[in-house]
Write a protein that holds these residues in place. Structure first.
Motif, PDB file in Angstrom:
ATOM      1  N   ILE A   1      -9.858   8.807   5.475  1.00 24.24           N
ATOM      2  CA  ILE A   1      -9.371  10.181   5.439  1.00 24.24           C
ATOM      3  C   ILE A   1      -8.187  10.250   6.395  1.00 24.24           C
ATOM      4  N   THR A   2      -7.110  10.871   5.962  1.00 24.63           N
ATOM      5  CA  THR A   2      -5.916  10.882   6.823  1.00 24.63           C
ATOM      6  C   THR A   2      -5.040  12.091   6.551  1.00 24.63           C
ATOM      7  N   ASN A   3      -4.211  12.413   7.529  1.00 23.26           N
ATOM      8  CA  ASN A   3      -3.158  13.421   7.355  1.00 23.26           C
ATOM      9  C   ASN A   3      -1.790  12.798   7.614  1.00 23.26           C
ATOM     10  N   SER A   4      -1.735  11.468   7.609  1.00 20.55           N
ATOM     11  CA  SER A   4      -0.509  10.748   7.941  1.00 20.55           C
ATOM     12  C   SER A   4       0.177  10.230   6.688  1.00 20.55           C
ATOM     13  N   VAL A   5       1.409  10.652   6.471  1.00 18.28           N
ATOM     14  CA  VAL A   5       2.170  10.183   5.303  1.00 18.28           C
ATOM     15  C   VAL A   5       2.408   8.669   5.377  1.00 18.28           C
ATOM     16  N   PRO A   6       2.812   8.082   6.527  1.00 16.81           N
ATOM     17  CA  PRO A   6       2.973   6.630   6.588  1.00 16.81           C
ATOM     18  C   PRO A   6       1.679   5.868   6.300  1.00 16.81           C
ATOM     19  N   VAL A   7       0.539   6.377   6.748  1.00 21.89           N
ATOM     20  CA  VAL A   7      -0.744   5.724   6.451  1.00 21.89           C
ATOM     21  C   VAL A   7      -1.026   5.780   4.956  1.00 21.89           C
ATOM     22  N   ILE A   8      -0.765   6.921   4.352  1.00 18.61           N
ATOM     23  CA  ILE A   8      -0.968   7.065   2.899  1.00 18.61           C
ATOM     24  C   ILE A   8      -0.135   6.037   2.141  1.00 18.61           C
TER      25      ILE A   8
END
Length: 254
Positions: A120-127
């Protein structure tokens, strides 16, 4: 060594030393005085360092927090060590949260081969890093912070309490024993508070330059953090302080 590599090394040195005289800097960089002056002029023009009599120092960020692009390259070796240590604590089948930040982005690079992992993430680079992997991705929806390449959300947009997070990996801009962890942005801090409340285990992934700082917005005290993972450049005084609290300090790269 390319100019950009030399200049990154110079910034990393100043992150630790704060102020350096020309002879010491030249010795550390192992370059000619002419090359050193060119690099100093380039960095000074970019506003990253300031010239002082006989040496240089790191420039203070104008608005408190440096850009995501700069943080992605600052202390990269330390962040890589931290990411490897965090990776060792992620098990197949886990549901984890990866916060928006340059250190948590490094974690994403090491978990692609984990089986049955939900992120689960809110990070665009992680996505973007995990988009073509076998990892199950859950993206928190909300307002995009373009300068941070992150998404901040609100209760009416996302039902946080439906999440079942085993391990949350949180970033911070400041860490002190007295005040805990802090950040510069209120919206980011609110999202982190909610994730910390919902997670079974909380890991704060932060390089040693964040220690001793208490910045704009408090996120939580150390009593709500299970582990702080940092690099081997952390000062001995902080290691001693952590021996007096329940939060475990993990020093990566040792």
């Amino acid at each position: 060594m390319l100019p950009v590599e030399r200049q990154k090394k110079m910034i990393d040195l100043l992150m630790v030393q704060k102020v350096m005289r020309m002879p010491a800097l030249q010795e550390e960089m192992e370059i000619s005085i002419d090359t050193l002056r060119r690099d100093i002029n380039a960095l000074a023009k970019q506003g990253k360092i300031k010239k002082i009599y006989g040496g240089v120092k790191l420039a203070e960020p104008k608005l408190g927090e440096i850009s995501m692009e700069e943080r992605m390259i600052n202390h990269l070796d330390e962040k890589t060590d931290i990411a490897k240590t965090c990776h060792a604590h992620i098990e197949e089948g886990d549901c984890i949260y990866l916060d928006s930040g340059s250190t948590t982005f490094q974690i994403a690079k090491y978990i692609k081969e984990k089986r049955n992992l939900t992120v689960i993430t809110n990070s665009v680079p992680v996505i973007l890093e995990l988009m073509n992997s076998h990892i199950e991705l859950i993206v928190i929806g909300g307002k995009v912070r373009k300068n941070e390449q992150s998404v901040v959300t609100y209760d009416y947009l996302f039902n946080f309490h439906q999440l079942n997070i085993q391990k949350a990996f949180i970033c911070a801009s400041g860490i002190t024993i007295e005040k805990g962890i802090s950040d510069y942005n209120v919206e980011e801090a609110l999202a982190r508070k909610k994730i910390i409340d919902l997670s079974h285990e909380v890991y704060v992934a932060a390089d040693s330059s964040k220690f001793g700082k208490n910045v704009t917005v408090n996120i939580t005290g150390l009593d709500n953090v299970n582990y702080v993972v940092t690099d081997k450049k952390v000062e001995e005084s902080f290691i001693k302080q952590f021996s007096e609290v329940e939060t475990e300090l993990m020093v990566a790269g040792e």
